[in-house]
Every structure is written in structure tokens, then in C-alpha cells.
Write an enzyme that holds these catalytic residues in place. Structure first.
Site, PDB file in Angstrom:
ATOM      1  N   TYR A  64      -1.068  -0.040  11.191  1.00 43.61           N
ATOM      2  CA  TYR A  64      -0.997  -0.799   9.045  1.00 43.61           C
ATOM      3  C   TYR A  64       0.217  -0.353   8.804  1.00 43.61           C
ATOM      4  CZ  TYR A  64      -3.527  -1.468   4.601  1.00 43.61           C
ATOM      5  OH  TYR A  64      -3.718  -2.103   3.150  1.00 43.61           O
ATOM      6  N   SER A  69       1.027  -0.811   0.124  1.00 44.89           N
ATOM      7  CA  SER A  69      -0.248  -0.122  -0.098  1.00 44.89           C
ATOM      8  C   SER A  69       0.686   0.768  -0.364  1.00 44.89           C
ATOM      9  CB  SER A  69      -1.434  -0.032   1.533  1.00 44.89           C
ATOM     10  OG  SER A  69      -1.263   0.875   1.844  1.00 44.89           O
TER      11      SER A  69
HETATM   12  N1  LIG Z   1      -8.795  -2.180  -0.104  1.00 51.09           N
HETATM   13  C1  LIG Z   1      -7.866  -1.354  -0.174  1.00 51.09           C
HETATM   14  O1  LIG Z   1      -8.170  -0.172  -0.395  1.00 51.09           O
HETATM   15  C2  LIG Z   1      -6.551  -1.145  -0.441  1.00 51.09           C
HETATM   16  C3  LIG Z   1      -5.121  -0.485  -0.672  1.00 51.09           C
HETATM   17  C4  LIG Z   1      -4.441  -0.905  -1.226  1.00 51.09           C
HETATM   18  C5  LIG Z   1      -3.854  -2.304  -0.522  1.00 51.09           C
HETATM   19  N2  LIG Z   1      -4.670  -2.829   0.156  1.00 51.09           N
HETATM   20  C6  LIG Z   1      -4.087  -4.075  -0.080  1.00 51.09           C
HETATM   21  O2  LIG Z   1      -5.190  -5.914  -0.687  1.00 51.09           O
HETATM   22  C7  LIG Z   1      -5.185  -5.955  -0.154  1.00 51.09           C
HETATM   23  C8  LIG Z   1      -6.134  -7.011   0.158  1.00 51.09           C
HETATM   24  O3  LIG Z   1      -7.204  -6.366   1.056  1.00 51.09           O
HETATM   25  P1  LIG Z   1      -8.893  -6.270   0.677  1.00 51.09           P
HETATM   26  O4  LIG Z   1      -8.605  -4.706  -0.013  1.00 51.09           O
HETATM   27  O5  LIG Z   1      -8.879  -7.294  -0.156  1.00 51.09           O
HETATM   28  O6  LIG Z   1      -9.284  -6.571   2.115  1.00 51.09           O
HETATM   29  P2  LIG Z   1     -10.299  -7.418   3.149  1.00 51.09           P
HETATM   30  O7  LIG Z   1     -11.573  -7.623   2.378  1.00 51.09           O
HETATM   31  O8  LIG Z   1     -10.597  -7.125   4.048  1.00 51.09           O
HETATM   32  O9  LIG Z   1      -9.664  -8.973   2.361  1.00 51.09           O
HETATM   33  C9  LIG Z   1      -9.188  -9.396   3.300  1.00 51.09           C
HETATM   34  C10 LIG Z   1      -7.866 -11.118   2.769  1.00 51.09           C
HETATM   35  O10 LIG Z   1      -6.668 -11.261   3.529  1.00 51.09           O
HETATM   36  C11 LIG Z   1      -7.996 -12.492   5.059  1.00 51.09           C
HETATM   37  N3  LIG Z   1      -6.708 -12.520   6.013  1.00 51.09           N
HETATM   38  C12 LIG Z   1      -6.855 -12.125   7.227  1.00 51.09           C
HETATM   39  N4  LIG Z   1      -6.253 -12.333   8.383  1.00 51.09           N
HETATM   40  C13 LIG Z   1      -5.292 -14.142   7.803  1.00 51.09           C
HETATM   41  C14 LIG Z   1      -4.945 -14.485   8.108  1.00 51.09           C
HETATM   42  N5  LIG Z   1      -4.228 -14.796  10.088  1.00 51.09           N
HETATM   43  N6  LIG Z   1      -4.647 -15.547   7.289  1.00 51.09           N
HETATM   44  C15 LIG Z   1      -5.405 -15.916   5.871  1.00 51.09           C
HETATM   45  N7  LIG Z   1      -6.419 -14.768   5.521  1.00 51.09           N
HETATM   46  C16 LIG Z   1      -6.673 -13.979   6.291  1.00 51.09           C
HETATM   47  C17 LIG Z   1      -9.299 -12.498   4.862  1.00 51.09           C
HETATM   48  O11 LIG Z   1      -9.400 -13.164   5.590  1.00 51.09           O
HETATM   49  P3  LIG Z   1     -11.653 -13.157   6.019  1.00 51.09           P
HETATM   50  O12 LIG Z   1     -12.020 -13.156   5.454  1.00 51.09           O
HETATM   51  O13 LIG Z   1     -11.259 -14.701   6.886  1.00 51.09           O
HETATM   52  O14 LIG Z   1     -11.124 -12.041   6.569  1.00 51.09           O
HETATM   53  C18 LIG Z   1      -9.957 -11.601   3.774  1.00 51.09           C
HETATM   54  O15 LIG Z   1      -9.524 -12.838   2.718  1.00 51.09           O
HETATM   55  C19 LIG Z   1      -4.441  -6.931   1.593  1.00 51.09           C
HETATM   56  O16 LIG Z   1      -2.879  -6.596   1.576  1.00 51.09           O
HETATM   57  C20 LIG Z   1      -4.422  -4.692   1.936  1.00 51.09           C
HETATM   58  O17 LIG Z   1      -3.673  -4.421   2.035  1.00 51.09           O
HETATM   59  C21 LIG Z   1      -6.461  -2.711  -0.087  1.00 51.09           C
END
Ligand SMILES: NC(=O)c1ccc[n+]([C@@H]2O[C@H](COP(=O)([O-])OP(=O)(O)OC[C@H]3O[C@@H](n4cnc5c(N)ncnc54)[C@H](OP(=O)(O)O)[C@@H]3O)[C@@H](O)[C@H]2O)c1
Length: 245
Positions: free
Chosen positions: A167, A143
Site C-alpha cells: 500500500y 497517503s
Molecule cells: N481511510 C483512511 O484513513 C485513508 C487514509 C489515507 C488515504 N486514504 C485514501 O483515500 C482513498 C479512499 O479510501 P477509503 O478509506 O474511502 O476506502 P474505502 O472505503 O475502502 O473505499 C475505496 C473505494 O475504492 C473502490 N475501488 C477499489 N478497487 C477498485 C477498482 N478496481 N475499480 C474501481 N473502484 C475500486 C471501492 O469500491 P468497492 O466498494 O467496490 O470495493 C471503494 O469505492 C484511497 O485512495 C485511500 O488510499 C484513506
């Protein structure tokens, strides 16, 4: 057993950007291992993508060494080499606890357990399979919040998001892993890159409607996962190009 199809693993792929990344890689013909820590959620997600291609659930909790080892053994036994590892799973904890001066060290520890130690654990467990592929790709979903150079630039353009110190620091360390691993593997065909998927509406940020659909963020991830042989390694980029470390 091995397969001639290219194989990818996406961690945390039961929803959000990981789910859309799994979908897009399946559409490109990859056999996709959809990693999820919860069996019911993971199997349901794999089922949803069944029409897109070969998508298989694998149980994978980043914080559980036994789970990670079992997943690596399962993938090794079933499809052999791993062409693409997408380290996507992460948590965002402690936004309400404020900046570095006030956030609890416990929140930082719990964040790093998943975002850094978990990512490193998965990478170490699966690297032997990535090394068996002809041209492995490792993508660390990072990020811009982890970009120290952006953070300290005039006006702190990241300040508006109010994301926790835990984070952003976890993503800074993930970026350091990207750099270190890329150098370590520089005399191999493996490429290791960090990407920022941009601001996407997902559960991580409460799906406020202020961001793009996660399928857009997934496109950047997929670009890094399918980077050609003459593409970069040890870089950090988003949809617009390079992001400062
Ligand atoms: N959304 C944004 O705007 C944004 C921006 C920049 C970067 N990112 C990055 O993009 C990536 C995906 O984020 P997202 O926005 O799609 O978030 P999300 O919808 O909250 O998805 C996160 C995923 O990680 C899983 N997870 C969490 N802890 C875990 C563990 N201990 N073992 C295995 N899986 C685990 C969650 O599983 P559960 O469903 O079981 O909780 C879920 O499948 C992350 O690396 C995040 O930092 C996101």
C-alpha cells in the site's frame, strides 16, 4: 453535448472518502460523476446523493481497460469537458503479510494494479476531457504512508499504523505520478496535486472508530479539487499543510 456547469469525476465513490467527496462537490454545484466498479453499489450511492445535487453513476473499474474507456466515452458524450478528476479509488492489501522483507510480490502486484496502474489508466483516459475544461484539476488521493521522507524520519512515525509495504509503495508511486504530470502540464492551466485525507474511519481500515468521519478527509480532497488559479501544482498536502515526498 456539453454543459456549462462544472463537472467532476470521483473514482471509487460508492463509499468512504470518495462518497463524501462526491457529496461535497455536488453541494458546491458540480455535476458529479460517481464512479464505482459495482453497478448496484454505485447506483445506490448516487441515489443517496440525489438530494445534494446532480450526481450521476458511471460504471468504472480501474483494472478493466474497457470499463475505463467506456466511462470516458460516456462522460465525453454526456457532459463534454471534465473540470475535476479525483483519483480516489484504491485498495489496501496484505497488511498481515508484514513489511518489505516478507510481503509477497503477488500482493504488491495486485495492489499496484488498482492503486497505480488503475490510477494512471484513468488519468490517461480522462486527460483529454480535463484539457477541454478551462482550468482542469487532477487530485490524486494519496497517503502519508507513501511519504518516504516521513517513513525514514527518526522513530518512523508511520510505524504505528502497520500498513503494508504494498500500500505505502503504491502511494509513493502515485506521488511520483503527481509530480511528473504536474511538470508535463505546467504550461497549461491544469493543476495536479496529491493529498492525504488523514486517518478516517472507512472500510479500508475496518472503521475502528480511531479515525475521523470520512467527510473530514473529503474536505482536503475538495480543497485540492477547487484550488484557485494562483494555487499550487505538483504538491502533496494534508489538512495541516505540505507533506514531505
Ligand atoms: N481511510 C483512511 O484513513 C485513508 C487514509 C489515507 C488515504 N486514504 C485514501 O483515500 C482513498 C479512499 O479510501 P477509503 O478509506 O474511502 O476506502 P474505502 O472505503 O475502502 O473505499 C475505496 C473505494 O475504492 C473502490 N475501488 C477499489 N478497487 C477498485 C477498482 N478496481 N475499480 C474501481 N473502484 C475500486 C471501492 O469500491 P468497492 O466498494 O467496490 O470495493 C471503494 O469505492 C484511497 O485512495 C485511500 O488510499 C484513506
Amino acid at each position: 453535448m456539453t454543459t456549462t456547469k462544472k463537472t467532476a469525476l470521483v473514482t471509487g465513490a460508492n463509499k468512504g472518502i470518495g462518497f463524501e467527496t462526491a457529496r461535497q462537490l455536488a453541494q458546491q454545484g458540480f455535476t458529479v460523476w460517481l464512479g464505482a466498479r459495482d453497478r448496484a453499489r454505485g447506483e445506490a450511492a448516487a441515489q443517496k446523493l440525489a438530494g445534494e445535487g446532480d450526481v450521476r453513476f458511471v460504471s468504472l473499474d480501474l483494472t478493466d481497460p474497457d470499463s475505463v474507456q467506456a466511462a470516458a466515452a460516456h462522460v465525453s458524450d454526456t457532459t463534454g469537458a471534465l473540470d475535476v478528476l479525483v483519483n480516489n479509488a484504491a485498495v489496501a492489501l496484505g497488511k498481515e503479510e508484514g513489511p518489505a522483507s516478507t510481503i509477497s510480490t503477488d500482493t504488491i502486484r495486485r495492489t499496484l494494479d488498482v492503486n497505480f496502474y488503475g490510477t494512471l489508466r484513468v488519468t490517461q483516459a480522462f486527460l483529454p476531457l480535463v484539457q477541454k475544461a478551462p482550468a482542469g484539476r487532477i487530485v490524486n488521493v494519496s497517503s502519508t504512508m507513501g511519504s518516504v521522507s516521513t517513513l525514514v524520519s527518526p522513530g518512523n512515525p508511520l510505524g504505528q499504523y502497520g500498513t503494508s509495504y504494498a500500500y505505502s509503495t503504491s502511494k509513493t508511486i502515485v506521488n511520483a505520478l503527481t509530480g511528473q504530470l504536474a511538470v508535463e502540464l505546467s504550461d497549461t492551466p491544469i493543476k495536479v496535486n496529491s493529498v492525504c485525507p488523514g486517518y478516517n474511519d472507512t472500510d479500508m481500515n475496518g472503521s475502528t472508530g480511531a479515525g475521523q468521519h470520512p467527510s473530514e478527509g473529503a474536505k482536503v480532497v475538495v480543497r485540492a479539487a477547487t484550488i484557485p488559479a494562483d494555487g499550487p501544482t505538483g504538491t502533496f498536502f494534508d489538512v495541516s499543510g505540505p507533506v514531505g515526498w
